[in-house]
Every structure is written in C-alpha cells, then in structure tokens.
Design a protein around this motif. Structure first.
Motif, PDB file in Angstrom:
ATOM      1  N   ASN A  40       0.825  -1.210   0.000  1.00 52.45           N
ATOM      2  CA  ASN A  40       0.000   0.000   0.000  1.00 52.45           C
ATOM      3  C   ASN A  40       0.866   1.270   0.000  1.00 52.45           C
ATOM      4  OD1 ASN A  40      -2.797   0.857  -0.084  1.00 52.45           O
ATOM      5  ND2 ASN A  40      -2.460   1.710   1.952  1.00 52.45           N
ATOM      6  N   GLU A  44       1.691   3.893  -3.291  1.00 47.94           N
ATOM      7  CA  GLU A  44       1.498   5.343  -3.248  1.00 47.94           C
ATOM      8  C   GLU A  44       2.775   6.059  -3.686  1.00 47.94           C
ATOM      9  OE1 GLU A  44       0.299   9.103  -0.377  1.00 47.94           O
ATOM     10  OE2 GLU A  44       0.038   7.066   0.395  1.00 47.94           O
ATOM     11  N   ARG A  48       2.667   8.567  -6.826  1.00 45.28           N
ATOM     12  CA  ARG A  48       2.997   9.987  -6.600  1.00 45.28           C
ATOM     13  C   ARG A  48       4.074  10.445  -7.587  1.00 45.28           C
ATOM     14  NH1 ARG A  48       0.007  13.246  -2.816  1.00 45.28           N
ATOM     15  NH2 ARG A  48      -0.690  11.871  -1.135  1.00 45.28           N
ATOM     16  N   SER A  51       3.049  10.609 -11.382  1.00 47.36           N
ATOM     17  CA  SER A  51       2.207  11.743 -11.786  1.00 47.36           C
ATOM     18  C   SER A  51       2.986  12.765 -12.597  1.00 47.36           C
ATOM     19  CB  SER A  51       1.602  12.422 -10.547  1.00 47.36           C
ATOM     20  OG  SER A  51       2.612  13.107  -9.817  1.00 47.36           O
ATOM     21  N   SER A  75      -4.445  -0.147  -4.371  1.00 44.25           N
ATOM     22  CA  SER A  75      -3.933   0.583  -3.206  1.00 44.25           C
ATOM     23  C   SER A  75      -4.898   1.701  -2.828  1.00 44.25           C
ATOM     24  CB  SER A  75      -2.560   1.179  -3.528  1.00 44.25           C
ATOM     25  OG  SER A  75      -2.655   2.167  -4.544  1.00 44.25           O
ATOM     26  N   THR A  76      -4.816   2.112  -1.580  1.00 44.80           N
ATOM     27  CA  THR A  76      -5.690   3.196  -1.098  1.00 44.80           C
ATOM     28  C   THR A  76      -5.510   4.439  -1.946  1.00 44.80           C
ATOM     29  OG1 THR A  76      -5.504   2.310   1.139  1.00 44.80           O
ATOM     30  CG2 THR A  76      -6.303   4.562   0.929  1.00 44.80           C
ATOM     31  N   TYR A  77      -4.267   4.789  -2.236  1.00 44.09           N
ATOM     32  CA  TYR A  77      -4.015   5.973  -3.040  1.00 44.09           C
ATOM     33  C   TYR A  77      -4.468   5.756  -4.477  1.00 44.09           C
ATOM     34  CZ  TYR A  77      -1.712  10.047  -5.032  1.00 44.09           C
ATOM     35  OH  TYR A  77      -1.475  11.228  -5.689  1.00 44.09           O
ATOM     36  N   SER A  80      -7.978   6.400  -4.973  1.00 43.87           N
ATOM     37  CA  SER A  80      -8.375   7.802  -4.787  1.00 43.87           C
ATOM     38  C   SER A  80      -8.050   8.667  -5.999  1.00 43.87           C
ATOM     39  CB  SER A  80      -7.653   8.381  -3.560  1.00 43.87           C
ATOM     40  OG  SER A  80      -6.282   8.630  -3.849  1.00 43.87           O
ATOM     41  N   VAL A  81      -7.283   8.101  -6.934  1.00 47.53           N
ATOM     42  CA  VAL A  81      -6.830   8.880  -8.094  1.00 47.53           C
ATOM     43  C   VAL A  81      -7.800   8.697  -9.248  1.00 47.53           C
ATOM     44  CG1 VAL A  81      -4.989   9.164  -9.791  1.00 47.53           C
ATOM     45  CG2 VAL A  81      -4.409   8.672  -7.422  1.00 47.53           C
ATOM     46  N   VAL A 329       5.665  15.212   0.601  1.00 50.54           N
ATOM     47  CA  VAL A 329       4.585  14.251   0.842  1.00 50.54           C
ATOM     48  C   VAL A 329       5.065  13.210   1.850  1.00 50.54           C
ATOM     49  CG1 VAL A 329       3.087  12.490  -0.187  1.00 50.54           C
ATOM     50  CG2 VAL A 329       3.696  14.541  -1.506  1.00 50.54           C
ATOM     51  N   ILE A 331       4.553   9.663   3.654  1.00 51.54           N
ATOM     52  CA  ILE A 331       3.865   8.379   3.476  1.00 51.54           C
ATOM     53  C   ILE A 331       4.267   7.472   4.643  1.00 51.54           C
ATOM     54  CG2 ILE A 331       3.536   6.363   1.999  1.00 51.54           C
ATOM     55  CD1 ILE A 331       4.191   8.050  -0.422  1.00 51.54           C
TER      56      ILE A 331
END
Length: 353
Positions: A40, A44, A48, A51, A75-77, A80-81, A329, A331
């Motif tokens: 996870n 992320e 990240r 991007s 993954s959680t991230y 969310s994207v 950021v 993490i």
C-alpha cells in the motif's frame, strides 16, 4: 579510461530526473510476516512519482508484473486517483529478476557526460552489505542488465559499493561514512585513500567528506542516507536525537560536530539544517532504522517516510522549507521500515540530460 577521465559525473538527486528506478519487493524474509502490508505505501510512492515522471520497475516475470499492476490499482491511493490509467502510462516494467528490493544499493549508478550529455552506468560490485543476506547474484548484475536494456555503456570498477552509502551535491563533493566504506566486509584489500580514488574516478567527484557512524538498527553498517542528505549544492539536512538517553544521541551529536568542521569543494562551509528523529520504532524486540532522512527527491515531490510519531509534522515542515518548489509528501513507513529501509533505500534516480 575512467568515467572521470571521460568527463562523466554523478548528478545530485535534486537535479532534474528522467525516471525513478525500483525493484518490485517480493522477498518474504526481508519483511517477515509483513510483506503483504508494504504494497500500500509502496504503491502510493510509485503513483505519486508517476504523476510527473517515468517510473521503471524491475520484475521477475509476467506474473509479478500483473501482481504489481493489481497492487497499484487496489492501493488506497490508487483508488483515490481519478484517471489512474494515465499515471500507469508512466510506469514501465523490465523483466530483470532480483533477489530483493533495495534498488538504491544494487541498482545502476547513472552518470552524465558534461561534454556530450551522454549517459552511462557504473556497475559496482554488490555483496548484500557484507554478505549478510545471500543469495544476491541476481541483484549484483542488475546495473549491467539495465545498461543492456537502455543501450548505455557500463563501467565496472571491480569493488563493492552501495548507492545508500554515498551522497552528492552535484558540484564535486561526495559525503559518506567510515563505518560503511571502511568496513572490512566490503573491500578489505583497500585503505581509505584507495577507496577515495575509486570514488573520484568512477563517480567523477573531486572532494570526499567522511562522517562516522550510522544510526542504531541500520544493518548496512552506517549508510549516509539515514543520517545526512544534500538538499542543494551547499546545504545538508542531518538528523539529531533530542533524547540524551537514546542510544542514537551521542553518535548523531558527533556527526553534527564533524559536519560543522567540513568544507565543500569551493572551500565554503557546509550549511546545516537539523532534522529530528522519530521516537524508537520497535518490532519484535528489534530497533528499526527509522529516519526522516531516508526521503526520495523526485522532480516535483519529496517523498518522506513517516512513523505515526509526534515529530512527523515537524520533519515534513523542515523539509518543505528546504524544497520550496516541490511538494513534500509524507507516506506512512511504519510497515516498510520492518525491512530495515524506506523510500530512498528502495529507489534509484536516472538523471535527465
């Protein structure tokens, strides 16, 4: 001829990059009982960076590539994207089997020629931090395999060296530790001046600065990337321990005192910014090498390990002040650090030309 004679050098991490290089984690023994928990935060990290720049990942086979893609999506991230497919367009897989995930140490050291802007790779010898974790035969050949894949020339110094043991300002100064580079489990046939000659010849630097010990719990025998990092050509952040009874306190004070005496290749004194340490992170009665200094610098982000600690926000704020044009950021690295390393240990940058 050596890379230095050909005018190659190793750019600083804060200079512009083409790609982040990784080796997909798969070794259960590196995260015993916790391997499944690291995907996870690791995903992320990848997304990240993807991007805004390319991410290249070494995998063993198609099955591992599919698992990696699934991990990124789930993954959680990743969830969310919006438009995660566009991010994944920036992720490229290479079928290069590895023994472990620590690409900072077994991955390629990318050089750039100051004249031609050609890139090359140094393939240092790799022995899993003094033969601690065999086998490492697959990891040892990764730089040459990547050189073949990218069509880049590869230099082979013939001695052991790890990316996490050296730090660069991009102008000719290299920072390292005696605890690691002079350890007899690496290159017992070489003394300090002989090792310096290899650093100068193959990294294209001119000026070597030596700190002493690394932090407690670091199984690499004192890598620099857990204690002191360049944030620009004349400034470092260095971790300090506030608790005088902590076993890291004295050794980090000694490193701080040594830094204060240091001069760069220009003769200028090093600017020093102090970074706190998190409280001890213990798992199964083992002190882990948790440090905010193990951050990765990408083109737009600074990816910083956090540890569910009261100093997390303070560390992020200090680093944000250091990198005003990039977004810092944090993490959660509480599970990752059980492998005895975090984002910087897992990564290697490829510079842009």
């Amino acid at each position: 001829m050596t890379p230095k004679q050909l005018n190659f050098h190793f750019p600083a991490e804060f200079e512009k990059q083409t790609a982040l290089w990784l080796s997909w984690p798969h070794k259960e023994a590196s995260w015993p009982g916790k391997l499944h928990t690291i995907y996870n935060p690791y995903s992320e990290f990848i997304l990240r960076v993807a991007s805004h720049q390319k991410v290249c990942i070494n995998v063993a086979d198609e099955q591992m590539r599919e698992f990696a893609l699934l991990s990124l999506y789930n993954s959680t991230y990743g969830k969310s994207v919006s438009g995660i497919g566009k991010l994944l367009d920036n992720v490229k897989f290479y079928f290069h089997p590895t023994n472990d995930a620590w690409c900072r140490d077994h991955g390629p050291a990318f050089l750039v020629n100051r004249d031609t802007r050609e890139k090359a790779i140094v393939d240092w010898g790799y022995n899993a931090w003094g033969d601690k974790y065999p086998p490492y035969d697959l990891d040892d050949v990764i730089p040459t395999e990547i050189g073949k894949a990218l069509g880049m020339p590869v230099f082979n110094p013939g001695i052991v060296m790890e990316g996490g043991s050296v730090e660069f300002n991009g102008k000719g100064t290299l920072l390292t530790t005696t605890a690691c580079l002079l350890n007899k489990n690496r290159n017992p046939h070489l003394n300090q001046s002989e090792i310096e000659k290899y650093l100068i010849d193959f990294y294209g630097v001119e000026h070597i600065l030596w700190l002493g010990d690394g932090i407690v719990g670091d199984d690499t025998d004192g890598h620099i990337d857990d204690i002191t990092r360049f944030v620009n050509e004349d400034t470092v952040v260095t971790v300090v321990e506030e608790n005088k009874s902590d076993e890291n306190y004295q050794l980090l004070q000694e490193n701080l005192d040594t830094l204060k005496t240091m001069r760069l290749e220009t003769g200028k004194q090093v600017n020093i910014i102090e970074l706190p340490m998190p409280k001890p992170v213990i798992w199964e009665d083992q002190r882990l090498p948790a440090s905010y200094a193990n951050f990765y610098i990408s083109n737009e982000n600074i990816i910083v390990p956090t540890f569910r600690d009261s100093n997390d926000e303070k560390a992020l704020s200090i680093l944000q002040d250091c990198f005003k044009t990039r977004k810092v950021v944090g993490i959660d690295s509480t599970d990752l650090i059980w492998g005895l390393g975090s984002f910087h240990c897992l990564s290697q940058q490829e510079p842009a030309v």
